[in-house]
Design an enzyme around this catalytic site. Structure first.
Site, PDB file in Angstrom:
ATOM      1  N   GLY A  11      21.247  15.938  35.934  1.00  0.00           N
ATOM      2  CA  GLY A  11      21.082  16.843  34.806  1.00  0.00           C
ATOM      3  C   GLY A  11      19.755  16.685  34.094  1.00  0.00           C
ATOM      4  O   GLY A  11      19.670  16.876  32.876  1.00  0.00           O
ATOM      5  N   SER A 108      31.677  13.326  25.327  1.00  0.00           N
ATOM      6  CA  SER A 108      31.478  14.132  24.120  1.00  0.00           C
ATOM      7  C   SER A 108      32.475  13.700  23.065  1.00  0.00           C
ATOM      8  O   SER A 108      33.581  13.256  23.382  1.00  0.00           O
ATOM      9  CB  SER A 108      31.674  15.613  24.452  1.00  0.00           C
ATOM     10  N   SER A 109      32.108  13.877  21.801  1.00  0.00           N
ATOM     11  CA  SER A 109      33.020  13.506  20.714  1.00  0.00           C
ATOM     12  C   SER A 109      34.271  14.380  20.683  1.00  0.00           C
ATOM     13  O   SER A 109      35.251  14.037  20.019  1.00  0.00           O
ATOM     14  CB  SER A 109      32.303  13.594  19.368  1.00  0.00           C
ATOM     15  N   CYS A 110      34.271  15.497  21.415  1.00  0.00           N
ATOM     16  CA  CYS A 110      35.451  16.370  21.427  1.00  0.00           C
ATOM     17  C   CYS A 110      36.618  15.755  22.194  1.00  0.00           C
ATOM     18  O   CYS A 110      37.715  16.319  22.209  1.00  0.00           O
ATOM     19  CB  CYS A 110      35.109  17.739  22.000  1.00  0.00           C
ATOM     20  N   TYR A 137      37.301  21.423  28.253  1.00  0.00           N
ATOM     21  CA  TYR A 137      36.107  20.580  28.363  1.00  0.00           C
ATOM     22  C   TYR A 137      36.427  19.146  27.997  1.00  0.00           C
ATOM     23  O   TYR A 137      35.991  18.199  28.686  1.00  0.00           O
ATOM     24  CB  TYR A 137      35.014  21.135  27.444  1.00  0.00           C
ATOM     25  N   LYS A 141      36.156  15.655  30.282  1.00  0.00           N
ATOM     26  CA  LYS A 141      35.395  14.471  29.883  1.00  0.00           C
ATOM     27  C   LYS A 141      36.286  13.227  29.816  1.00  0.00           C
ATOM     28  O   LYS A 141      35.854  12.126  30.160  1.00  0.00           O
ATOM     29  CB  LYS A 141      34.709  14.722  28.537  1.00  0.00           C
ATOM     30  N   ASN A 166      27.554  15.258  18.138  1.00  0.00           N
ATOM     31  CA  ASN A 166      26.855  16.529  18.338  1.00  0.00           C
ATOM     32  C   ASN A 166      25.354  16.279  18.466  1.00  0.00           C
ATOM     33  O   ASN A 166      24.770  15.562  17.653  1.00  0.00           O
ATOM     34  CB  ASN A 166      27.109  17.453  17.144  1.00  0.00           C
ATOM     35  N   HIS A 180      25.431  25.600  20.835  1.00  0.00           N
ATOM     36  CA  HIS A 180      26.120  24.851  19.794  1.00  0.00           C
ATOM     37  C   HIS A 180      25.618  25.269  18.412  1.00  0.00           C
ATOM     38  O   HIS A 180      24.634  25.993  18.283  1.00  0.00           O
ATOM     39  CB  HIS A 180      25.930  23.352  20.014  1.00  0.00           C
ATOM     40  N   TRP A 203      29.827  31.635  11.337  1.00  0.00           N
ATOM     41  CA  TRP A 203      31.240  31.544  11.727  1.00  0.00           C
ATOM     42  C   TRP A 203      31.993  30.542  10.856  1.00  0.00           C
ATOM     43  O   TRP A 203      31.474  29.464  10.526  1.00  0.00           O
ATOM     44  CB  TRP A 203      31.345  31.101  13.175  1.00  0.00           C
ATOM     45  N   ARG A 210      30.283  17.786  10.212  1.00  0.00           N
ATOM     46  CA  ARG A 210      29.747  17.447  11.520  1.00  0.00           C
ATOM     47  C   ARG A 210      28.615  16.420  11.404  1.00  0.00           C
ATOM     48  O   ARG A 210      27.886  16.379  10.421  1.00  0.00           O
ATOM     49  CB  ARG A 210      29.217  18.692  12.230  1.00  0.00           C
TER      50      ARG A 210
END
Length: 312
Positions: A11, A108-110, A137, A141, A166, A180, A203, A210
């Protein structure tokens, strides 16, 4: 790692992989292996096997992923799950099979539950339901984390996992629909400024909290962990500081120089109410971030201005 070690950056053309590549080059590493997605499709198991058999990298930074913001995650749910799963299984298994010395997997923190206690500690993984909009997603992960853990358990592989908060910075994605929140706001405010729009719509309610980490800081943390961390458990990478989306918008508005007003579209989803990383483990290992959010946004905006014609 030695400066002459063979290091594969999966990547390398993305924001994260590109930052890792730049940092390694700045530190004097000379044997970096990079392939574009056209040259090596990580979804193709045979292609990945052939690559590892030929190149035999000693170290792997696994920064390749299919990524996007809330809209992209919620629209392309199957793609986000399938493509990330298959890339992870192909690369991690090949790293085991061809005896890679060490692999760093980036998540990822998600991955953490939607309503997990704050700040997010590493042990909160799999303790509750995920945020629905990016669940596919996140599941992909989590699978990557578990692959690293189980290949360590069964085969003794030195595979480690790091979970960034993030991210933003050089080489970010500024697509109007699939980016993002921070880069999306940079583009939105810039275009509103150019077109003299009186209002910018954001939005959600603006209340979610965050945390944001500059990409070059993440790269430094990844190389630091590769050289100083070899444990089974994942490690959070972040700043340990957060702010509301509204305050982020006001900060970006000021940086861009937009003079209009803000409005919040409360019919759109907020996502997880708060995602603040507990980074005490990382601090104890010996690394802390360096770039202040104000300075980082200024640097990111300069990068956006350099490429704005290319992304139209």
């Amino acid at each position: 790692m030695e400066t002459t070690s063979s290091i594969y950056i999966a990547g390398h053309r993305g924001m994260v992989g590109g930052a890792i590549k730049r940092h390694l080059e700045q530190q004097g590493y000379t044997n970096l292996i990079c392939r574009t997605s056209d040259e090596l499709d990580l979804r193709n198991q045979q292609a990945v096997e052939d690559f590892f058999a030929t190149e035999k990298p000693e170290y792997v930074f696994f920064a390749a992923a299919k990524v996007g913001g809330i809209m992209a995650n919620n629209t392309y749910r199957a793609d986000f799950l399938y493509e990330n799963l298959i890339m992870e299984t192909n690369v991690i298994h090949a790293a085991y099979k061809y005896e890679v010395t060490k692999l760093l997997f980036l998540g990822s923190s998600c991955i953490y539950p939607k309503f997990a206690p704050q700040p997010l500690k590493e042990e909160y993984l799999l303790t509750g339901p995920l945020e629905q909009t990016n669940e596919p997603y996140a599941i992909a992960k989590i699978a990557g984390i578990k692959l690293c853990e189980t290949y360590r358990d069964q085969y003794g592989c030195d595979f480690i996992s790091a979970m960034p908060t993030n991210l933003y910075g050089i080489g970010d994605n500024y697509h109007p629909n699939n980016s993002h929140v921070l880069p999306a706001l940079i583009r939105r405010f810039h275009e509103a400024k150019e077109k003299n729009k009186p209002i910018v719509t954001i939005w959600g309610t603006g209340t979610p909290m965050r945390e944001f980490l500059y990409s070059e800081d993440l790269a430094e943390a990844c190389v630091y962990l590769m050289n100083h961390y070899s444990e089974r458990e994942l490690v959070n990478i972040g700043t340990g500081e957060d702010l509301s989306i509204k305050d982020l918008a006001l900060l970006i508005k000021k940086t861009v120089g937009y003079q209009g007003a803000l409005e919040f579209d409360t019919t759109k989803p907020d996502g997880t109410p708060r995602k603040l990383m507990d980074v005490s483990k990382l601090h104890n290992i010996g690394w802390r971030h360096k770039t202040d959010l104000n300075d980082g946004i200024e640097l990111a905006y300069r990068d956006f201005l350099k490429k704005k014609f290319a992304i139209r």
